[in-house]
Design an enzyme around this catalytic site. Sequence first.
Site, PDB file in Angstrom:
ATOM      1  NE  ARG A 211      -2.299  -5.414   7.278  1.00  0.00           N
ATOM      2  CZ  ARG A 211      -3.499  -5.898   6.953  1.00  0.00           C
ATOM      3  NH1 ARG A 211      -4.050  -6.845   7.692  1.00  0.00           N
ATOM      4  NH2 ARG A 211      -4.129  -5.452   5.877  1.00  0.00           N
TER       5      ARG A 211
ATOM      6  CG  ASN B 109      -3.411  -2.067   7.090  1.00  0.00           C
ATOM      7  OD1 ASN B 109      -3.338  -1.781   5.905  1.00  0.00           O
ATOM      8  ND2 ASN B 109      -4.454  -2.698   7.601  1.00  0.00           N
TER       9      ASN B 109
ATOM     10  CG  PHE C 251     -12.878   2.289   7.696  1.00  0.00           C
ATOM     11  CD1 PHE C 251     -12.462   1.638   6.545  1.00  0.00           C
ATOM     12  CD2 PHE C 251     -13.504   1.543   8.694  1.00  0.00           C
ATOM     13  CE1 PHE C 251     -12.658   0.272   6.370  1.00  0.00           C
ATOM     14  CE2 PHE C 251     -13.711   0.167   8.529  1.00  0.00           C
ATOM     15  CZ  PHE C 251     -13.285  -0.465   7.356  1.00  0.00           C
TER      16      PHE C 251
ATOM     17  CE1 TYR D 278      -9.486  -2.762   0.911  1.00  0.00           C
ATOM     18  CE2 TYR D 278      -8.599  -0.880  -0.288  1.00  0.00           C
ATOM     19  CZ  TYR D 278      -8.411  -1.993   0.521  1.00  0.00           C
ATOM     20  OH  TYR D 278      -7.146  -2.333   0.931  1.00  0.00           O
TER      21      TYR D 278
ATOM     22  CD  GLU E 137      -9.308  -9.053  -2.891  1.00  0.00           C
ATOM     23  OE1 GLU E 137      -8.160  -9.462  -2.624  1.00  0.00           O
ATOM     24  OE2 GLU E 137     -10.103  -8.640  -2.024  1.00  0.00           O
TER      25      GLU E 137
ATOM     26  CE  LYS F 155      -3.975  -2.102   2.393  1.00  0.00           C
ATOM     27  NZ  LYS F 155      -4.840  -1.982   3.606  1.00  0.00           N
TER      28      LYS F 155
ATOM     29  CG  HIS G 151      -5.490  -6.139   0.034  1.00  0.00           C
ATOM     30  ND1 HIS G 151      -6.684  -6.020   0.702  1.00  0.00           N
ATOM     31  CD2 HIS G 151      -5.693  -7.065  -0.956  1.00  0.00           C
ATOM     32  CE1 HIS G 151      -7.586  -6.823   0.122  1.00  0.00           C
ATOM     33  NE2 HIS G 151      -7.006  -7.467  -0.877  1.00  0.00           N
TER      34      HIS G 151
ATOM     35  NE  ARG H 210      -6.239 -11.739   5.716  1.00  0.00           N
ATOM     36  CZ  ARG H 210      -6.924 -10.582   5.726  1.00  0.00           C
ATOM     37  NH1 ARG H 210      -7.067  -9.854   4.613  1.00  0.00           N
ATOM     38  NH2 ARG H 210      -7.457 -10.140   6.834  1.00  0.00           N
TER      39      ARG H 210
ATOM     40  CB  THR I  20      -6.989  -5.308  10.253  1.00  0.00           C
ATOM     41  OG1 THR I  20      -7.493  -6.460   9.578  1.00  0.00           O
ATOM     42  CG2 THR I  20      -7.343  -4.057   9.474  1.00  0.00           C
TER      43      THR I  20
HETATM   44  P1  IDP Z   1      -7.805  -6.447   6.029  1.00  0.00           P
HETATM   45  O1  IDP Z   1      -7.000  -5.543   5.113  1.00  0.00           O
HETATM   46  O2  IDP Z   1      -6.978  -6.968   7.166  1.00  0.00           O
HETATM   47  O3  IDP Z   1      -8.529  -7.544   5.274  1.00  0.00           O
HETATM   48  P2  IDP Z   1     -10.397  -5.126   6.280  1.00  0.00           P
HETATM   49  O4  IDP Z   1     -11.277  -5.213   7.475  1.00  0.00           O
HETATM   50  O5  IDP Z   1     -10.807  -5.872   5.045  1.00  0.00           O
HETATM   51  O6  IDP Z   1      -8.923  -5.537   6.734  1.00  0.00           O
HETATM   52  O7  IDP Z   1     -10.264  -3.590   5.938  1.00  0.00           O
HETATM   53  C1  IDP Z   1      -9.666  -3.173   4.724  1.00  0.00           C
HETATM   54  C2  IDP Z   1      -8.718  -2.045   5.014  1.00  0.00           C
HETATM   55  O8  IDP Z   1      -9.455  -0.919   5.492  1.00  0.00           O
HETATM   56  C3  IDP Z   1      -7.702  -2.314   6.103  1.00  0.00           C
HETATM   57  O9  IDP Z   1      -6.573  -3.039   5.654  1.00  0.00           O
HETATM   58  C4  IDP Z   1      -7.332  -0.920   6.535  1.00  0.00           C
HETATM   59  O10 IDP Z   1      -6.447  -0.295   5.603  1.00  0.00           O
HETATM   60  C5  IDP Z   1      -8.680  -0.223   6.467  1.00  0.00           C
HETATM   61  N1  IDP Z   1      -9.406  -0.285   7.741  1.00  0.00           N
HETATM   62  C6  IDP Z   1     -10.057  -1.332   8.284  1.00  0.00           C
HETATM   63  N2  IDP Z   1     -10.631  -1.025   9.451  1.00  0.00           N
HETATM   64  C7  IDP Z   1     -10.329   0.276   9.664  1.00  0.00           C
HETATM   65  C8  IDP Z   1     -10.636   1.186  10.724  1.00  0.00           C
HETATM   66  O11 IDP Z   1     -11.313   0.861  11.703  1.00  0.00           O
HETATM   67  N3  IDP Z   1     -10.131   2.449  10.603  1.00  0.00           N
HETATM   68  C9  IDP Z   1      -9.407   2.843   9.504  1.00  0.00           C
HETATM   69  N4  IDP Z   1      -9.101   2.028   8.496  1.00  0.00           N
HETATM   70  C10 IDP Z   1      -9.550   0.759   8.574  1.00  0.00           C
HETATM   71 MG    MG Z   2     -10.047  -7.407   3.897  1.00  0.00          MG
END
Ligand code: IDP
Ligand code: MG
Length: 138
Positions: A104, A114, A59, A51, A128, A11, A117, A87, A93
Amino acid sequence: MSKQRTLGLIKPDALERGKQGAIIDRILSKGFKIVAMKQIRLTKAQAETFYAEHAARPFFGSLTGYMVSGQIVAMVLEKENAIADWRTLMGATNPEKADAGTIRKDFAVDMEKNSVHGSDSETSAAREVPFFFSALEY
Ligand code: IDP
Ligand code: MG
């Protein structure tokens, strides 16, 4: 178990700080084969489509804005159990909750920025990977 493919993204926060090489090194060290890779910048519309599952989350606007704030590296990663193993290597996350030794934990800035992805299921990977790569590219 046969080989499996998943989508990996590095990212904008990681590229901004020049961490893409270190992250790719970890991917290769864990036995993944990078079968396709490119550095691109998404449009806002592309980030929103990618997304879309998070469209109703508070968010979403911030996340999609961040994802277009700079270039990303998109990769197709291949190994046995690639989806789950990527993963695991990524970590949780929220980097504060990520295990030691995960990408991460070691590279992420915060919950949004973070660094990486990864597809979270076979269904996600099947959507994807073709979102970023044509069949000619891997
Ligand atoms: P993941 O990337 O671990 O699968 P997801 O829940 O699918 O996590 O969320 C996608 C992306 O959205 C996260 O990687 C992060 O960049 C962002 N994100 C998720 N939850 C939050 C939050 O609570 N605050 C801000 N950004 C978030
Ligand atoms: Mg995800």
